[in-house]
Design a protein around this motif. Structure first.
Motif, PDB file in Angstrom:
ATOM      1  N   THR A 142       0.827  -1.204   0.000  1.00  0.00           N
ATOM      2  CA  THR A 142       0.000   0.000   0.000  1.00  0.00           C
ATOM      3  C   THR A 142       0.861   1.253   0.000  1.00  0.00           C
ATOM      4  N   GLU A 143       0.291   2.341  -0.473  1.00  0.00           N
ATOM      5  CA  GLU A 143       0.968   3.636  -0.400  1.00  0.00           C
ATOM      6  C   GLU A 143       0.826   4.228   0.993  1.00  0.00           C
ATOM      7  N   LYS A 144      -0.228   3.850   1.689  1.00  0.00           N
ATOM      8  CA  LYS A 144      -0.496   4.380   3.029  1.00  0.00           C
ATOM      9  C   LYS A 144       0.032   3.426   4.093  1.00  0.00           C
ATOM     10  N   ASP A 153      -6.736   1.460   0.953  1.00  0.00           N
ATOM     11  CA  ASP A 153      -5.781   1.501  -0.153  1.00  0.00           C
ATOM     12  C   ASP A 153      -5.752   0.152  -0.878  1.00  0.00           C
ATOM     13  N   CYS A 154      -5.647  -0.940  -0.134  1.00  0.00           N
ATOM     14  CA  CYS A 154      -5.546  -2.248  -0.804  1.00  0.00           C
ATOM     15  C   CYS A 154      -6.859  -2.645  -1.479  1.00  0.00           C
ATOM     16  N   GLU A 156      -9.100  -0.537  -2.734  1.00  0.00           N
ATOM     17  CA  GLU A 156      -9.180   0.278  -3.956  1.00  0.00           C
ATOM     18  C   GLU A 156      -8.285  -0.291  -5.044  1.00  0.00           C
ATOM     19  N   TRP A 157      -7.087  -0.738  -4.684  1.00  0.00           N
ATOM     20  CA  TRP A 157      -6.170  -1.334  -5.663  1.00  0.00           C
ATOM     21  C   TRP A 157      -6.798  -2.570  -6.300  1.00  0.00           C
TER      22      TRP A 157
END
Length: 180
Positions: A142-144, A153-154, A156-157
């Protein structure tokens, strides 16, 4: 070799660690032994997205905490394993309960205790501040950071990778508008 989209398209369940993933890993101790954790409200959106997409959701935490049970109840998560160092055992229980194969499960973790389960599931994921060894085992990082919306985040990915994000968001917005 199976592509990441093929792995994502077979997902039926998302399992998440708690401490260091849904929280920043901090534990606050108060008078009389009261314990507090900081959860990101943003991750509530991720759980709503996952549920709306039809995924089963479970939490497996290595450390027992009443705070985890309270947050899980708020999020309407009934499959909660709290204080479980051997995370493979609840993974197997969940597989049997829902008739799933390991390849149909994603797991989001951050630390060494998460590696055994990450090595078994179809889609292992790590938070941005995970240990390096966990990031190496992950197909997505994740970016966060943990406690800052990493679960959302995951999700949405996953949904964006599958081309489902816009329709799931629209469905959620429609549900909100109907209940207003």
């Amino acid at each position: 070799m199976i592509s990441i989209n093929e792995k994502l398209s077979s997902l039926k369940m998302i399992i998440s660690d708690v401490d260091g993933v849904l929280t920043d890993g901090s534990v606050y101790k108060g008078t009389g032994g009261a314990e507090f954790k900081r959860f990101s409200i943003n991750d509530g959106t991720g759980f709503a997205l996952a549920r709306s997409a039809g995924y089963k959701i479970a939490l497996i935490s290595g450390r027992f905490s009443e705070s985890t049970l309270i947050r899980a109840d708020e999020l309407k998560i009934t499959d909660v394993y709290n204080g479980t160092l051997n995370k493979v055992k609840p993974l197997n229980e969940l597989r049997i309960k829902y008739g799933l194969e390991n390849k149909e499960i994603a797991y989001l973790g951050d630390d060494l205790i998460d590696l055994p389960i990450m090595e078994l599931v179809g889609v292992p994921m790590a938070v941005a501040n995970a240990s390096d060894i966990v990031k190496e085992a992950a197909v997505y990082t994740t970016e966060k950071a943990g406690g800052e919306g990493a679960f959302t985040d995951c999700i949405e990915w996953i949904l964006k990778s599958l081309g489902l994000y816009d329709s799931i968001v629209k469905n959620l917005k429609d549900q909100i508008n109907k209940s207003a």
